[in-house]
Design a protein around this motif. Structure first.
Motif, PDB file in Angstrom:
ATOM      1  N   VAL A  17      30.269  26.685  10.678  1.00  0.00           N
ATOM      2  CA  VAL A  17      30.252  28.284  11.025  1.00  0.00           C
ATOM      3  C   VAL A  17      28.927  28.760  10.026  1.00  0.00           C
ATOM      4  O   VAL A  17      29.201  28.512   8.708  1.00  0.00           O
ATOM      5  N   ILE A  19      26.930  30.898   7.883  1.00  0.00           N
ATOM      6  CA  ILE A  19      27.232  32.140   6.895  1.00  0.00           C
ATOM      7  C   ILE A  19      25.926  33.201   7.008  1.00  0.00           C
ATOM      8  O   ILE A  19      26.177  34.235   7.004  1.00  0.00           O
ATOM      9  N   SER A  20      25.009  32.331   6.743  1.00  0.00           N
ATOM     10  CA  SER A  20      23.558  33.040   6.568  1.00  0.00           C
ATOM     11  C   SER A  20      22.534  32.127   6.760  1.00  0.00           C
ATOM     12  O   SER A  20      22.685  31.010   6.650  1.00  0.00           O
ATOM     13  N   GLU A  94      22.297  32.501  14.027  1.00  0.00           N
ATOM     14  CA  GLU A  94      22.698  33.785  13.089  1.00  0.00           C
ATOM     15  C   GLU A  94      24.184  33.679  12.752  1.00  0.00           C
ATOM     16  O   GLU A  94      24.635  32.713  13.090  1.00  0.00           O
ATOM     17  N   ALA A  95      24.382  34.373  11.736  1.00  0.00           N
ATOM     18  CA  ALA A  95      25.749  34.205  10.936  1.00  0.00           C
ATOM     19  C   ALA A  95      26.778  34.387  12.080  1.00  0.00           C
ATOM     20  O   ALA A  95      26.830  35.480  12.956  1.00  0.00           O
ATOM     21  N   GLY A  96      27.840  33.756  11.881  1.00  0.00           N
ATOM     22  CA  GLY A  96      28.955  33.534  12.680  1.00  0.00           C
ATOM     23  C   GLY A  96      28.696  32.464  13.870  1.00  0.00           C
ATOM     24  O   GLY A  96      29.852  32.159  14.821  1.00  0.00           O
ATOM     25  N   MET A  97      27.696  31.870  14.107  1.00  0.00           N
ATOM     26  CA  MET A  97      27.425  30.798  15.225  1.00  0.00           C
ATOM     27  C   MET A  97      27.835  29.647  14.659  1.00  0.00           C
ATOM     28  O   MET A  97      27.925  29.395  13.354  1.00  0.00           O
TER      29      MET A  97
END
Length: 181
Positions: A17, A19-20, A94-97
């Motif tokens: 996942v 994070i940044s 993006e974060a979360g992907m």
């Protein structure tokens, strides 16, 4: 960190996942990915193959050197340069992907036995795997003078990439215990 492995570790296929994913300069980016059980086996000089989200139609994964691994091995950091369609598309992640990673790939390297100092020479985005090696050297040497015994010479094609890379390296070097002059 501090491992002496003669053979390539078992290759894992993991979902991580993001994070940044942040821009350092006009063409330089850095992405942090939480991926359990992959980072703990990574050695300096090894890399991962990434299936970039939104590019599932492309059967080939993109290879990326690993820049940093968190102490517990659960987060890996990849420093990358935008040079083509795949790396350009990675900038949109993006974060979360979720990202699919295979690794560790390749044979890593260790400091030779009895080493008391090191000179690391790096250029541009090719410097990415050397940070992990510098981190390993600090942990391996475990001596007060190790802070002064590891020197880095770094060059880049342009000032933007130089500043982007060096400003990323400096705080991380201090975090792992390297003296930065």
């Amino acid at each position: 960190m501090g491992r002496k492995v003669a053979f390539m570790a078992h290759i894992l296929d993991k979902t991580g996942v993001v994070i940044s994913n942040r821009q350092l300069s006009d063409r330089l980016w850095i992405i942090d990915i939480k991926v359990d059980a992959l980072g703990a086996d990574l050695m300096p000089g090894q890399f991962v193959h990434m299936l970039i989200p939104g590019m599932e139609g492309h059967i080939l994964r993109r290879p990326f050197s690993v820049f940093y691994v968190s102490e517990d091995g659960s987060v890996i950091t990849i420093l990358y340069q935008v040079v083509g369609f795949g790396s350009k598309h990675l900038t949109t992640v993006e974060a979360g992907m979720a990202v699919s990673l295979m690794g560790p790939i390749g044979h890593g390297w260790n400091a030779p036995e009895g080493v008391s100092s090191a000179l690391l020479v790096a250029g541009g985005v090719g410097a990415a795997p050397l940070f992990l090696h510098a981190q390993e050297l600090v942990l391996t040497l475990r001596l007060l003078w190790a802070l002064k015994a590891i020197k880095l010479w770094f060059a880049s094609r342009n000032i933007q990439n130089f500043l982007g890379t060096s400003l990323t390296w400096l705080p991380m070097m201090v975090r792992v215990g390297m003296l930065v002059l």
